[in-house]
Design a protein around this motif. Structure first.
Motif, PDB file in Angstrom:
ATOM      1  N   SER A  59       1.965   0.578  11.055  1.00  0.00           N
ATOM      2  CA  SER A  59       1.614   1.986  11.321  1.00  0.00           C
ATOM      3  C   SER A  59       0.913   2.577  10.096  1.00  0.00           C
ATOM      4  N   LYS A  60       1.337   2.170   8.905  1.00  0.00           N
ATOM      5  CA  LYS A  60       0.690   2.640   7.673  1.00  0.00           C
ATOM      6  C   LYS A  60      -0.759   2.146   7.620  1.00  0.00           C
ATOM      7  N   VAL A  61      -0.934   0.872   7.911  1.00  0.00           N
ATOM      8  CA  VAL A  61      -2.286   0.282   7.878  1.00  0.00           C
ATOM      9  C   VAL A  61      -3.189   0.955   8.910  1.00  0.00           C
ATOM     10  N   PRO A 108      15.394   6.435 -12.835  1.00  0.00           N
ATOM     11  CA  PRO A 108      16.781   5.999 -12.572  1.00  0.00           C
ATOM     12  C   PRO A 108      16.885   4.481 -12.380  1.00  0.00           C
ATOM     13  N   LYS A 109      15.973   3.916 -11.589  1.00  0.00           N
ATOM     14  CA  LYS A 109      16.100   2.476 -11.312  1.00  0.00           C
ATOM     15  C   LYS A 109      15.697   1.623 -12.520  1.00  0.00           C
ATOM     16  N   ASP A 110      14.702   2.069 -13.275  1.00  0.00           N
ATOM     17  CA  ASP A 110      14.227   1.236 -14.384  1.00  0.00           C
ATOM     18  C   ASP A 110      15.202   1.240 -15.562  1.00  0.00           C
ATOM     19  N   ALA A 127       1.588  -4.841  -5.617  1.00  0.00           N
ATOM     20  CA  ALA A 127       2.126  -3.488  -5.840  1.00  0.00           C
ATOM     21  C   ALA A 127       3.277  -3.286  -4.863  1.00  0.00           C
ATOM     22  N   LEU A 128       4.246  -4.153  -4.984  1.00  0.00           N
ATOM     23  CA  LEU A 128       5.360  -4.215  -4.023  1.00  0.00           C
ATOM     24  C   LEU A 128       6.598  -3.534  -4.586  1.00  0.00           C
ATOM     25  N   PRO A 129       7.518  -3.132  -3.712  1.00  0.00           N
ATOM     26  CA  PRO A 129       8.726  -2.462  -4.212  1.00  0.00           C
ATOM     27  C   PRO A 129       9.600  -3.399  -5.039  1.00  0.00           C
ATOM     28  N   THR A 130      10.268  -2.836  -6.037  1.00  0.00           N
ATOM     29  CA  THR A 130      11.275  -3.584  -6.815  1.00  0.00           C
ATOM     30  C   THR A 130      12.527  -2.708  -6.889  1.00  0.00           C
ATOM     31  N   PRO A 131      13.149  -2.446  -5.756  1.00  0.00           N
ATOM     32  CA  PRO A 131      14.296  -1.510  -5.733  1.00  0.00           C
ATOM     33  C   PRO A 131      15.514  -2.107  -6.432  1.00  0.00           C
ATOM     34  N   VAL A 138      -3.354  -4.722   1.608  1.00  0.00           N
ATOM     35  CA  VAL A 138      -2.536  -5.421   2.598  1.00  0.00           C
ATOM     36  C   VAL A 138      -1.148  -4.777   2.628  1.00  0.00           C
ATOM     37  N   ASP A 139      -0.650  -4.484   3.834  1.00  0.00           N
ATOM     38  CA  ASP A 139       0.720  -3.978   3.929  1.00  0.00           C
ATOM     39  C   ASP A 139       1.352  -4.518   5.210  1.00  0.00           C
ATOM     40  N   ILE A 140       2.671  -4.774   5.142  1.00  0.00           N
ATOM     41  CA  ILE A 140       3.334  -5.275   6.366  1.00  0.00           C
ATOM     42  C   ILE A 140       3.600  -4.148   7.354  1.00  0.00           C
ATOM     43  N   LYS A 151       1.653  -5.745 -10.634  1.00  0.00           N
ATOM     44  CA  LYS A 151       1.492  -4.333 -11.000  1.00  0.00           C
ATOM     45  C   LYS A 151       2.827  -3.614 -10.860  1.00  0.00           C
ATOM     46  N   SER A 152       3.693  -4.205 -10.044  1.00  0.00           N
ATOM     47  CA  SER A 152       5.037  -3.632  -9.883  1.00  0.00           C
ATOM     48  C   SER A 152       5.779  -3.697 -11.214  1.00  0.00           C
ATOM     49  N   THR A 153       6.814  -2.877 -11.322  1.00  0.00           N
ATOM     50  CA  THR A 153       7.679  -2.913 -12.498  1.00  0.00           C
ATOM     51  C   THR A 153       8.693  -4.033 -12.296  1.00  0.00           C
ATOM     52  N   VAL A 154       8.568  -5.075 -13.117  1.00  0.00           N
ATOM     53  CA  VAL A 154       9.404  -6.264 -12.907  1.00  0.00           C
ATOM     54  C   VAL A 154      10.053  -6.732 -14.208  1.00  0.00           C
ATOM     55  N   THR A 182       0.848  -1.197   0.000  1.00  0.00           N
ATOM     56  CA  THR A 182       0.000   0.000   0.000  1.00  0.00           C
ATOM     57  C   THR A 182       0.875   1.236   0.000  1.00  0.00           C
ATOM     58  N   GLY A 183       1.865   1.233  -0.889  1.00  0.00           N
ATOM     59  CA  GLY A 183       2.701   2.424  -1.085  1.00  0.00           C
ATOM     60  C   GLY A 183       2.010   3.306  -2.109  1.00  0.00           C
ATOM     61  N   TYR A 184       2.804   3.939  -2.942  1.00  0.00           N
ATOM     62  CA  TYR A 184       2.261   4.885  -3.907  1.00  0.00           C
ATOM     63  C   TYR A 184       1.269   4.210  -4.860  1.00  0.00           C
ATOM     64  N   VAL A 185       1.786   3.191  -5.544  1.00  0.00           N
ATOM     65  CA  VAL A 185       0.975   2.542  -6.573  1.00  0.00           C
ATOM     66  C   VAL A 185      -0.179   1.759  -5.945  1.00  0.00           C
ATOM     67  N   GLY A 186       0.099   1.070  -4.846  1.00  0.00           N
ATOM     68  CA  GLY A 186      -0.936   0.269  -4.201  1.00  0.00           C
ATOM     69  C   GLY A 186      -2.104   1.112  -3.724  1.00  0.00           C
ATOM     70  N   PRO A 228       1.523  -3.849 -15.960  1.00  0.00           N
ATOM     71  CA  PRO A 228       2.357  -2.752 -15.460  1.00  0.00           C
ATOM     72  C   PRO A 228       1.578  -1.448 -15.335  1.00  0.00           C
ATOM     73  N   GLU A 229       2.069  -0.592 -14.443  1.00  0.00           N
ATOM     74  CA  GLU A 229       1.388   0.668 -14.167  1.00  0.00           C
ATOM     75  C   GLU A 229       2.173   1.827 -14.791  1.00  0.00           C
ATOM     76  N   PHE A 230       1.428   2.751 -15.417  1.00  0.00           N
ATOM     77  CA  PHE A 230       2.086   3.867 -16.111  1.00  0.00           C
ATOM     78  C   PHE A 230       1.798   5.221 -15.475  1.00  0.00           C
ATOM     79  N   ARG A 248       1.830   8.682 -13.355  1.00  0.00           N
ATOM     80  CA  ARG A 248       2.877   9.613 -12.915  1.00  0.00           C
ATOM     81  C   ARG A 248       2.490  10.166 -11.560  1.00  0.00           C
ATOM     82  N   GLU A 249       3.459  10.329 -10.669  1.00  0.00           N
ATOM     83  CA  GLU A 249       3.166  10.962  -9.392  1.00  0.00           C
ATOM     84  C   GLU A 249       2.750  12.409  -9.666  1.00  0.00           C
ATOM     85  N   GLY A 250       1.844  12.909  -8.843  1.00  0.00           N
ATOM     86  CA  GLY A 250       1.367  14.287  -9.036  1.00  0.00           C
ATOM     87  C   GLY A 250       0.089  14.342  -9.857  1.00  0.00           C
TER      88      GLY A 250
HETATM   89  N1  NAI Z   1       5.733   5.345  -7.615  1.00  0.00           N
HETATM   90  C1  NAI Z   1       5.328   5.406  -8.862  1.00  0.00           C
HETATM   91  O1  NAI Z   1       4.987   6.459  -9.370  1.00  0.00           O
HETATM   92  C2  NAI Z   1       5.246   4.163  -9.706  1.00  0.00           C
HETATM   93  C3  NAI Z   1       5.790   2.950  -9.287  1.00  0.00           C
HETATM   94  N2  NAI Z   1       5.710   1.841 -10.087  1.00  0.00           N
HETATM   95  C4  NAI Z   1       6.240   0.552  -9.614  1.00  0.00           C
HETATM   96  O2  NAI Z   1       5.330   0.025  -8.638  1.00  0.00           O
HETATM   97  C5  NAI Z   1       6.045  -0.712  -7.621  1.00  0.00           C
HETATM   98  C6  NAI Z   1       5.711  -0.146  -6.254  1.00  0.00           C
HETATM   99  O3  NAI Z   1       6.180   1.180  -6.209  1.00  0.00           O
HETATM  100  P1  NAI Z   1       5.726   2.198  -5.061  1.00  0.00           P
HETATM  101  O4  NAI Z   1       4.268   2.088  -4.845  1.00  0.00           O
HETATM  102  O5  NAI Z   1       6.328   3.507  -5.412  1.00  0.00           O
HETATM  103  O6  NAI Z   1       6.485   1.559  -3.797  1.00  0.00           O
HETATM  104  P2  NAI Z   1       6.439   2.026  -2.281  1.00  0.00           P
HETATM  105  O7  NAI Z   1       7.785   1.781  -1.749  1.00  0.00           O
HETATM  106  O8  NAI Z   1       5.818   3.388  -2.191  1.00  0.00           O
HETATM  107  O9  NAI Z   1       5.397   1.012  -1.598  1.00  0.00           O
HETATM  108  C7  NAI Z   1       5.587  -0.354  -1.428  1.00  0.00           C
HETATM  109  C8  NAI Z   1       4.741  -0.831  -0.250  1.00  0.00           C
HETATM  110  O10 NAI Z   1       4.876  -2.244  -0.142  1.00  0.00           O
HETATM  111  C9  NAI Z   1       4.883  -2.576   1.250  1.00  0.00           C
HETATM  112  N3  NAI Z   1       5.439  -3.921   1.442  1.00  0.00           N
HETATM  113  C10 NAI Z   1       6.726  -4.331   1.396  1.00  0.00           C
HETATM  114  N4  NAI Z   1       6.802  -5.656   1.608  1.00  0.00           N
HETATM  115  C11 NAI Z   1       5.535  -6.107   1.784  1.00  0.00           C
HETATM  116  C12 NAI Z   1       4.955  -7.379   2.033  1.00  0.00           C
HETATM  117  N5  NAI Z   1       5.700  -8.468   2.135  1.00  0.00           N
HETATM  118  N6  NAI Z   1       3.622  -7.461   2.156  1.00  0.00           N
HETATM  119  C13 NAI Z   1       2.836  -6.365   2.065  1.00  0.00           C
HETATM  120  N7  NAI Z   1       3.332  -5.111   1.825  1.00  0.00           N
HETATM  121  C14 NAI Z   1       4.659  -4.995   1.686  1.00  0.00           C
HETATM  122  C15 NAI Z   1       5.700  -1.467   1.882  1.00  0.00           C
HETATM  123  O11 NAI Z   1       5.458  -1.379   3.272  1.00  0.00           O
HETATM  124  C16 NAI Z   1       5.159  -0.255   1.097  1.00  0.00           C
HETATM  125  O12 NAI Z   1       4.035   0.320   1.740  1.00  0.00           O
HETATM  126  C17 NAI Z   1       7.519  -0.627  -8.024  1.00  0.00           C
HETATM  127  O13 NAI Z   1       7.843  -1.744  -8.784  1.00  0.00           O
HETATM  128  C18 NAI Z   1       7.581   0.620  -8.898  1.00  0.00           C
HETATM  129  O14 NAI Z   1       8.629   0.570  -9.827  1.00  0.00           O
HETATM  130  C19 NAI Z   1       5.082   1.869 -11.288  1.00  0.00           C
HETATM  131  C20 NAI Z   1       4.498   3.029 -11.750  1.00  0.00           C
HETATM  132  C21 NAI Z   1       4.524   4.256 -10.995  1.00  0.00           C
END
Ligand code: NAI
Ligand code: UGA
Length: 436
Positions: free
Chosen positions: A34-36, A263-265, A83-87, A29-31, A119-122, A8-12, A148-150, A152-154
């Motif tokens: 405090s966010k939840v 940068p990461k992609d 919608a998980l991180p792919t750092p 769902v998020d681990i 939905k993550s970029t993988v 439940t980060g940005y994309v989630g 995949p999700e396209f 833009r933030e903002g």
């Molecule tokens: N931020 C953006 O504008 C965009 C991001 N993406 C891609 O989407 C993906 C996610 O990016 P963001 O949303 O920015 O990431 P983020 O870092 O903002 O959020 C990821 C969330 O996943 C949670 N998480 C981590 N491990 C977990 C687990 N085991 N179970 C449940 N939750 C868990 C974290 O606590 C966090 O809330 C990446 O692959 C990114 O490249 C794609 C398009 C746009």
């Protein structure tokens, strides 16, 4: 439809909220407990224009729920979005530990057919890896789809609700039907859902971000050339952008692209290419140009102050990697802060949204201002790193009277050179002749 969104980060959060907005029951769902807790209590965790209003409405009307428990989240869901991180890992490739970790858990939880959506970029091949990780423990039928999700933030809500296109990679007919139904409300405007195989969908995402990065680095190189040849990059940009084959967008030069994705992609696609013995030469150049570009203003600043920045004070407008977000990941402003402070200067910064995030990263290294004008007090020059709209039409008289010297270094070309000339500023920007 019942949908689970894992992460439940940005994309989630945008994905979950927008699917709830179109009448689905969504559980996120998020681990991060405090966010939840915050989200369950109606406290939004990211700054994104337009999101809070629909988030609160759907929460209040009972279509949006939050949990830390994966099993509870996916129990009744027909679709599970990842919608998980792919750092970037140490070698630059996308780190799949979050995705594969959850896939592994899903294998132990699933009891019936579900559509699992990346939905993550993988990287290409991840859908197969997710399939295998789940199949280790779950022997029933399920589908893994790449979507995949396209956004833009903002402008994330608008991008999600009215997408230019939705890309769905699947070879499973049942999953195709489910995804068609899910996206029907979003593509009524006439933009298509493009179905393809999983690998092509995965590569489409990297190709899109990398191509946009190519456009930006290309224009940054044209800007460098403009300065050497006496041309004006604004004019060149307009001149080429009006050719429909090139297009007007993403041609703005500046102090480099930042954010959590370009940068990461770009780096991850270069790494994926090298794994199949392919040297992606254009993208190597794109990364090099961008690294240099983040400090593009430094030689200009050094030259104005005779290479002596010790004791100089700089007002810095803009910290976020772009306007309308509080995201500072890979923000060019952070590179400027390092370069200025290493040279012995002090920085008085202002950003409408990103200051708390920057404070966490840089601590007391710089001072933070109450507003954009406070930042100017006793400053030797103003630097603009992010083009927030409030910086575009400031009170120039106030800037003149508060700065020690009428000097502006503009990393985003927000001001008109003629106006700067008339107002008597020393004005340096990107790819345009300096006003002295
Ligand atoms: N931020 C953006 O504008 C965009 C991001 N993406 C891609 O989407 C993906 C996610 O990016 P963001 O949303 O920015 O990431 P983020 O870092 O903002 O959020 C990821 C969330 O996943 C949670 N998480 C981590 N491990 C977990 C687990 N085991 N179970 C449940 N939750 C868990 C974290 O606590 C966090 O809330 C990446 O692959 C990114 O490249 C794609 C398009 C746009
Ligand atoms: O995969 C992702 O996460 C997302 O990455 C980018 O979105 P985002 O990072 O939110 O921001 P952009 O608006 O693309 O800007 C990225 C960077 O490029 C810079 N930029 C953009 C446009 C331009 O003309 N010049 C320029 O320097 C911006 O200042 C910013 O630092 C893509 O635009 C989205 O389509 C994609 O979904």
């Amino acid at each position: 439809m019942k949908i689970a969104v894992v992460g439940t980060g940005y994309v989630g959060l945008v994905t979950g909220t927008c699917f709830a907005e179109t009448g689905n029951q969504v559980i996120c769902v998020d681990i991060d407990k405090s966010k939840v807790d915050k989200l369950s209590n109606g406290q939004i965790t990211i700054y994104e224009p337009g999101l809070e209003k629909i988030f609160l409405r759907n929460l209040k009307e009972g279509r949006l729920h939050f949990t830390t428990n994966l099993a509870e989240g996916v129990k009744d869901a027909a679709i599970v979005f990842l919608a998980l991180p792919t750092p970037p890992g140490e070698d630059g490739s996308a780190d799949l530990k979050y995705i594969l970790g959850v896939a592994d858990d899903l294998g132990k939880i699933l009891t019936d057919y579900k559509v699992i959506v990346d939905k993550s970029t993988v990287p290409v091949g991840t859908a197969d890896k997710v399939q295998a990780a789940i199949a280790k423990n779950f022997k029933g039928a399920f589908a893994v789809v790449s979507n995949p999700e396209f956004l833009r933030e903002g402008v994330a809500v608008e991008d999600f609700m009215k997408p230019d296109r939705v890309v769905v990679g699947t070879s499973d007919e049942r999953a195709k039907k489910v995804m068609t139904e899910l996206y029907a409300p979003f593509v009524r405007s006439g933009n298509p859902v493009i179905f393809m195989d999983e690998k092509s969908a995965e590569l489409t995402k990297y190709a899109a971000n990398s191509f946009l990065a190519v456009k930006i680095s290309f224009m940054n190189e044209i800007a460098r050339l403009c300065e050497r040849l006496g041309a004006d990059v604004d004019m060149v940009r307009k001149g080429i952008g009006s050719d429909e084959r090139i297009g007007k967008r993403f041609l703005f030069p500046g102090i480099g692209y930042g954010g959590s994705c370009f940068p990461k992609d770009v780096q991850a696609l270069v790494k994926s290419s090298s794994e199949v013995q392919y040297d992606f030469e254009i993208l190597n150049a794109v990364m090099k140009v961008n690294e240099e570009q983040k400090l593009f203003l430094m030689p200009k600043i050094n030259s104005y102050f005779n290479n002596d920045l010790k004791g100089k004070r700089f007002a810095l407008w803009g910290l976020a990697f772009k306007p309308n977000t509080d995201d500072i990941r890979e923000a060019p402003a952070l590179y400027m802060i390092d370069a200025l402070t290493e040279a012995g200067a002090t920085v008085h910064a202002y950003d409408p949204e990103a200051m708390p995030n920057v404070k966490q990263v840089v601590g007391d290294k710089i001072d933070f201002a109450q507003n954009q004008y406070d930042a100017l007090e006793n400053a030797d020059a103003l630097i603009i790193a992010t083009e927030w709209s409030e910086f575009r039409t400031p009170e120039f008289e106030k800037i003149s009277s508060m700065l020690k010297n009428k000097v502006i270094f503009d990393g985003r070309n927000v001001y008109d050179r003629e106006q700067m000339k008339q107002l008597g500023f020393f004005y340096e920007s990107v790819g345009r002749e300096a006003v002295k």
